[in-house]
Design an enzyme around this catalytic site. Structure first.
Site, PDB file in Angstrom:
ATOM      1  N   PRO A 132      31.594  31.641  39.668  1.00  0.00           N
ATOM      2  CG  PRO A 132      29.365  32.071  39.124  1.00  0.00           C
ATOM      3  CD  PRO A 132      30.765  32.575  38.891  1.00  0.00           C
ATOM      4  CB  CYS A 133      33.304  26.906  41.763  1.00  0.00           C
ATOM      5  SG  CYS A 133      32.353  26.669  43.279  1.00  0.00           S
TER       6      CYS A 133
END
Length: 659
Positions: A132-133
């Site tokens: 997840p960014c």
């Protein structure tokens, strides 16, 4: 543009014909027509099987809705397992892993990667995935820096490294937002590189734009390829200005042509939905700013995210599709509506036949978080060729290590194009009588009315709700001054207890009210009355100018405030120190900057031990106050008051956070 006709000699590669991608399409018997990327994937998978190329056993981590899995599956990789935490996304993976579906034979696993331990007999040659960014994203940077690896989501790459160490595949592909390279002043990026190297991999990385690889969407992402042996070069763009054959971009209009539009979506609606109609394709809310030449600006420059009211241009790729967003988060169709889910899939190059499970928002999350499969396919082929040493029956072209791609420079030059579009649209709208200045009907004789202020969420409404306060208001608005008075009763004969004179901070050039001053007067020294005065001012501002809120009048907090308030007291009794703090804040003292408790105390002339109480009290009257708890990017012990006036409302993200 003139096409290159000579073969190129690239480092570590054999001579490559500039027409290499066109030759590949010819081998696959694929024409570049609407949904051609689906045919590319199908044909590629079939041909690799016919050529007897053995599938490469691959583990997928952080699989999401399956974008990378589609890509690598089509390029001859066998996705043996897909690890994903979100059960709602795993439903999509399970649906498409069934017999006869796109990812047939893959095994989805719904599990937190922190708890995932590969089985002792699991043997894979490659690993794909991107954690997840959000902590490295533009939203994180805008909030107050980038959290990076100081956020728990930012350390998930360590789990990726842990699994690499256990399985020791020949290589891996890691994808993330390019903000990862600037997180924590570059320290997080160094940490990530070192972690991969420590478990035995040489790494190669580039920031790529998906539009350069046949995706009808500009989407910049960082790709890291790690290899145990040998070297790796990234493939040349297949489309756009940096492609060897100067192949035009795959446009948004071409992509969505013929897609399923049976599920009719309504217009935007809401407070700003009507504004979409007049925005030229390719522009966003900034069309309604002074900087774009709009004669009666509604928004301030850079006061919203770039996807706010963003309308796609049919002739070029769209901007990045976001996984999360509000009612006005684009891209929106040039037909002045939301894109249908099948259209969004096309814009992300997710195959029509690939089923995305879930309601609209869940589907958008999966689409927006995915790596566009067409970009992934080209990367997968380059890995098959270089890392897996597969002898492909066609050539690929590789970028020399020092070759710079031009998408960033081209993006920076677009402002002039946007301005020209905006000015042409404004001229046309003016001819149609659609562009108006200040609404003169706002000027009126003294008018009295009632509003209700919700103590729970600071909503400003005409009818009472639970836990709301009734506020009596009086307005006298004319070209010389606006006078707004507030009281908890209708007795206007009482003397004022305080007033706030609102002026432009930098002269009257940016002052859009066509009046010399604004005076907010209170009949009681009361916090509800204080908040209500600003709410009433905001209401009249919107009626007169169309400006969305006070933030648009003042400007985004990272710029110099364009308005300030001078607060005066007329009480005979002693004024509590809290009100002295409020007086400072309305004058922009200790606002718009991250400050330590000691600094607030010095600016406000109060004791250090009382500062947090005052910050909490400001929050209780509608001020947005941020801290490490609300925004992890803010260091512990520092606080931020963005604006000199209360801004919290029922839709505020900060309303749901605890200081």
């Amino acid at each position: 543009m003139q096409q290159l006709s000579l073969a190129l000699e690239l480092p570590d590669s054999k001579p490559v014909n500039p027409q290499w991608f066109q030759n590949l399409l010819s081998v696959l018997e694929v024409r570049q027509e609407p949904a051609w990327t689906d045919n590319f994937g199908k044909s590629l998978r079939q041909r690799l099987r016919q050529w007897g190329i053995a599938p490469v056993k691959t583990l997928s981590l952080f699989s999401g809705g399956g974008g990378l899995d589609i890509a690598f599956h089509d390029a001859g990789f066998e996705i043996v397992k897909m690890v994903e935490l979100e059960a709602k996304y795993v439903q999509t993976l399970q649906k498409n892993a069934q017999l006869g579906k796109w990812l047939e034979g893959s095994e989805p696993i719904c599990m937190d990667i922190r708890n995932y331990v590969p089985a002792p007999d699991l043997k894979v040659d490659f690993v794909i995935g991107g954690p997840p960014c959000q902590t490295f994203s533009a939203a994180g940077r805008r909030a107050a820096g980038v959290a990076g690896t100081t956020d728990s989501r930012g350390t998930l790459f360590q789990e990726y490294v842990r699994i690499l160490k256990l399985l020791q595949p020949k290589g891996f592909l890691f994808e993330n937002v390019y903000g990862i390279t600037g997180a924590n002043k570059g320290e997080a990026w160094q940490e990530i590189q070192e972690a991969f190297k420590e478990v035995g991999y040489s790494i190669y990385f580039r920031i790529l734009d998906a539009a350069d690889y046949g995706v009808p969407q500009h989407r910049e992402r960082l790709f890291i390829v790690g290899v145990k042996q040998g070297k790796y070069l990234f493939p040349y763009p297949t489309h756009g200005f940096d492609s060897l054959a100067q192949q035009p971009y795959y446009s948004a209009a071409q992509a969505v042509e013929g897609s399923d539009t049976s599920d009719i979506e309504a217009g935007l609606g809401g407070r700003f939905g009507h504004l979409l109609d007049d925005i030229p394709p390719g522009l966003n809310y900034s069309f309604y700013t002074k900087e774009m030449g709009y004669p009666s600006p509604i928004f301030s420059w850079r006061s919203k995210f770039s996807d706010f009211l963003y309308k796609a241009d049919p002739d070029v790729p769209v901007r990045t599709i976001k996984a999360q967003g509000g009612q006005y988060t684009g891209p929106f169709s040039w037909e002045n509506r939301r894109f249908f889910i099948p259209e969004l899939k096309r814009l992300q190059t997710i195959p029509d036949a690939y089923e995305v499970v879930g309601n609209r928002q869940v589907a958008i999350e999966q689409i927006g978080n995915s790596v566009p499969p067409q970009l992934g396919r080209i990367l997968a082929l380059s890995i098959l060729d270089q890392v897996m040493d597969v002898d492909l029956p066609f050539d690929l072209a590789y970028l020399p290590p020092d070759k710079q791609l031009g998408f960033r420079q081209r993006k920076r030059k677009l402002t002039k194009t946007y301005l020209q579009k905006a000015q042409a649209a404004i001229i046309e709208l003016s001819k149609q009588g659609k562009v108006k200045g200040l609404d003169a009907s706002i000027y009126e004789e003294k008018r009295e009315f009632v509003r209700f202020l919700s103590i729970d969420d600071f909503s400003w409404i005409e009818e009472p709700v639970a836990n709301s306060v009734k506020i009596h208001l009086s307005c006298e608005l004319d070209s010389s001054s606006w006078i707004i008075k507030a009281n908890t009763n209708s007795n206007w004969d009482e003397p004022d207890k305080f007033s706030i004179d609102v002026y432009p901070s930098c002269g009257y050039d940016d002052w859009v009210l066509c009046t010399n001053s604004v005076k907010l007067c209170a009949k009681q020294l009361n916090t509800h009355v204080f908040t209500s005065l600003w709410k009433a001012f905001e209401e009249k501002l919107n009626e007169a100018t169309g400006k969305a809120d006070l933030v648009q009048l003042s400007g985004y907090y990272q710029y110099n405030a364009r308005i300030s308030g001078i607060m005066n007291f007329y009480c005979e009794e002693k004024i509590d120190l809290f009100w002295r703090v409020v007086q400072c804040v309305t004058r922009c003292i200790a606002t718009s900057a991250q400050l330590k408790v000691k600094e607030f105390a010095e600016y406000w002339g109060v004791n250090e031990e009382d500062v947090v109480f005052y910050l909490q009290s400001l929050r209780a009257i509608g001020y947005e106050v941020r801290s490490h708890n609300t925004n992890p990017q803010i260091p512990l012990g520092e606080y931020l008051i963005p604006y000199a006036f209360p801004t919290l409302n029922p839709k505020s993200v900060q309303l749901r956070k605890v200081l």
